[in-house]
Scaffold this active site. Sequence first.
Site, PDB file in Angstrom:
ATOM      1  N   PHE A 250     -15.240  -3.575  -1.327  1.00 29.47           N
ATOM      2  CA  PHE A 250     -16.181  -2.520  -1.735  1.00 29.47           C
ATOM      3  C   PHE A 250     -15.980  -2.145  -3.211  1.00 29.47           C
ATOM      4  O   PHE A 250     -16.955  -1.903  -3.927  1.00 29.47           O
ATOM      5  CB  PHE A 250     -16.025  -1.293  -0.851  1.00 29.47           C
ATOM      6  CG  PHE A 250     -16.093  -1.599   0.621  1.00 29.47           C
ATOM      7  CD1 PHE A 250     -17.106  -2.416   1.123  1.00 29.47           C
ATOM      8  CD2 PHE A 250     -15.148  -1.113   1.500  1.00 29.47           C
ATOM      9  CE1 PHE A 250     -17.164  -2.720   2.479  1.00 29.47           C
ATOM     10  CE2 PHE A 250     -15.199  -1.409   2.851  1.00 29.47           C
ATOM     11  CZ  PHE A 250     -16.209  -2.214   3.351  1.00 29.47           C
TER      12      PHE A 250
ATOM     13  N   HIS B 202      -6.479  -4.254   0.900  1.00 33.87           N
ATOM     14  CA  HIS B 202      -7.176  -5.056   1.910  1.00 33.87           C
ATOM     15  C   HIS B 202      -7.966  -6.206   1.296  1.00 33.87           C
ATOM     16  O   HIS B 202      -9.104  -6.474   1.680  1.00 33.87           O
ATOM     17  CB  HIS B 202      -8.082  -4.181   2.783  1.00 33.87           C
ATOM     18  CG  HIS B 202      -7.330  -3.187   3.629  1.00 33.87           C
ATOM     19  ND1 HIS B 202      -6.632  -2.153   3.088  1.00 33.87           N
ATOM     20  CD2 HIS B 202      -7.175  -3.097   4.969  1.00 33.87           C
ATOM     21  CE1 HIS B 202      -6.065  -1.442   4.059  1.00 33.87           C
ATOM     22  NE2 HIS B 202      -6.370  -1.991   5.209  1.00 33.87           N
TER      23      HIS B 202
ATOM     24  N   ARG C  17       0.832  -1.208   0.000  1.00 31.30           N
ATOM     25  CA  ARG C  17       0.000   0.000   0.000  1.00 31.30           C
ATOM     26  C   ARG C  17       0.862   1.251   0.000  1.00 31.30           C
ATOM     27  O   ARG C  17       0.589   2.226  -0.703  1.00 31.30           O
ATOM     28  CB  ARG C  17      -0.905   0.015   1.234  1.00 31.30           C
ATOM     29  CG  ARG C  17      -1.978  -1.050   1.209  1.00 31.30           C
ATOM     30  CD  ARG C  17      -2.871  -0.935   2.411  1.00 31.30           C
ATOM     31  NE  ARG C  17      -2.305  -1.533   3.606  1.00 31.30           N
ATOM     32  CZ  ARG C  17      -2.419  -1.030   4.833  1.00 31.30           C
ATOM     33  NH1 ARG C  17      -3.019   0.121   5.023  1.00 31.30           N
ATOM     34  NH2 ARG C  17      -1.911  -1.656   5.866  1.00 31.30           N
TER      35      ARG C  17
ATOM     36  N   ASP D 248     -10.867  -7.632  11.221  1.00 26.37           N
ATOM     37  CA  ASP D 248     -12.146  -7.046  10.788  1.00 26.37           C
ATOM     38  C   ASP D 248     -13.157  -8.108  10.371  1.00 26.37           C
ATOM     39  O   ASP D 248     -14.367  -7.864  10.365  1.00 26.37           O
ATOM     40  CB  ASP D 248     -11.937  -6.059   9.640  1.00 26.37           C
ATOM     41  CG  ASP D 248     -11.544  -4.679  10.140  1.00 26.37           C
ATOM     42  OD1 ASP D 248     -11.623  -4.452  11.367  1.00 26.37           O
ATOM     43  OD2 ASP D 248     -11.156  -3.840   9.318  1.00 26.37           O
TER      44      ASP D 248
ATOM     45  N   GLU E  77     -19.236   4.317  -2.697  1.00 25.73           N
ATOM     46  CA  GLU E  77     -18.347   3.703  -3.685  1.00 25.73           C
ATOM     47  C   GLU E  77     -18.954   3.674  -5.077  1.00 25.73           C
ATOM     48  O   GLU E  77     -18.241   3.742  -6.081  1.00 25.73           O
ATOM     49  CB  GLU E  77     -17.984   2.283  -3.251  1.00 25.73           C
ATOM     50  CG  GLU E  77     -17.160   2.200  -1.971  1.00 25.73           C
ATOM     51  CD  GLU E  77     -17.978   2.353  -0.704  1.00 25.73           C
ATOM     52  OE1 GLU E  77     -19.235   2.337  -0.783  1.00 25.73           O
ATOM     53  OE2 GLU E  77     -17.386   2.501   0.373  1.00 25.73           O
TER      54      GLU E  77
END
Lengths: 277, 315
Positions: B81, B107, B8, B115, B56
Amino acid sequence: MSENQQLIKDLEEKARLIRGDIIKMLAEAGSGHPGGSLSSVEIVTALYFRVLRLQPDQPEWSDRDRFILSKGHAAPLLYAALAGRGFFPREELLTLRKLGTRLQGHPSRGMLPGVEASTGSLGQGLSMGLGIALAGKLDQRDYRVYVLLGDGESEEGQVWEAAMAAAHYRADNLTAVLDYNGLQIDGPIREVMSPLPLPEKWRSFGWAVREADGHDFRDLLDAFAWAAGVKDRPSMIVARTVKGKGVSFMENDAGWHGKAPNAQQAGQALDELGAGS
Amino acid sequence: MQKKSSTREAYGRTLVELGKNCPELVVLDADLSKSTKTSEFAGRFPDRFFDMGIAEQNMMGAAAGFALAGKIPCASTFAVFATGRAYDQVRTAIAYPGLNVKIVATHAGVSVGEDGASHQTVEDISLMRTLPNMTVIVPADALETAQAVTAAVEMQGPVYIRLGRPAFPDIFAEDYRFQIGRAALLRQGGDAVIFALGLMVSRALDAALLLAEEGTEAAVVNVSTVKPLDREMIIKMARKTGAVVTAEEHSIYGGLGSAVAEVLGENHPVPLERVGIRDRFGESGSPEQLLETCGLTAKHIAGAVRRVIERSGNP
């Protein structure tokens, strides 16, 4: 006759011819969406023949105004207007929905000159219009972006995501027009899934809102002039319309949302419109 | 202990580098810029960064609009998403007209960790791979991420790049050159071949080391471009070894394992074992615990290699 009266008369004549083209295209295709094409005729005619800054021989001219048909099922109307402005030969209109055509059942970006975005999956056009508008601001270009929404389409959540974002980014180069004909496939919008009250919702989302008679060119042209003058906010024209407008047996009948006229019905419609082949 | 680097952060740094020379580059995020690291670009080029909030679908539609106006938009959020929540927007607004939008999603997979399943996509490669016009890239380390993002921005057309949450072990030396559509042979071996992507590439290399101790030589190929797939490399290595294993942090349905199976089935059928997530959602836990639970370790890959060699009849 004043210049203005002549302009209105010319637009009304264009609208009549476009309605005739829509009926001919749908009858030839044997499927498609007459109701919501006919209800938006004056809105789209006003845009293509008066409001939009275009160069049909240079469809990708970078400073052109953009029009996105978010209610993509009104594709026959868009195609008739584009052909009327010379984006492609008018004879091609009768290829609508046929294998190999550039006139897909719903607008397909990249296939046909003048089509700005791929739409048809409802609720998506305003987001695309917003992206184009923000790019225009970034590049300090003065083009404007217009997006036509359906009232039933306003049941899609993405419409309101885009409404929020356009106000947040103060996209005053973006104007939406709502074809408020009150009907969707399953019936009246207030019975199926009411998105009402619509003008109030758009105001509360931070938009400048003006209502207009969606079949009156004077009122529509005033509304577009008003929209171009709105600063720091996006603008919404809520245009009251009649679904199936101009064809007596189609008017205000949800049954004509997505059904093509047969040859006999098309003949009657063209007679009413004075647009016989 | 192998050195690890954040893919990232490599993405965030690369965006800033690209932004210096590419005025058309714009970046969109959906309220996760600190996690996706697009915040680096936002700090450097605030006029060209658009936080679209927790919306999104609108972000993908707006990205399409930017591309329609000649910009090169990078849209980032968590992979679940980007590909799930906004699937129809990616499909109809971006992929159908082939717009020049780069979706860089972070992710992905169960290595999201604590999560839990709501945030752990195990199906995104499958969703993106079946879209016509879409290029799908899963980099294996930070260096490859930087090169993949650059290559994606330089090519014309929609691209999906899948990144993870944890730091990945460094694999490539500075002289490595990523090419879209080209798989890279990282280790030679004639007994079997392991096709891997993303986080599983370093684990495949570890598995090959374990196997070498037993006298089994497994080749390792990094298939960072899932689409267009390097069919030549896959067929060549299948012919050479006659025993194929795939390894991915993704469902065994629709991802790399499926893609390789399709190529082998049509061209050179040989025994195949797929290491991947076996038709289940993730759950809460530490990344390493979840990778172990889902069968995504070097030990699991080595086991699959032993099985496939057994099945190939050349043990």
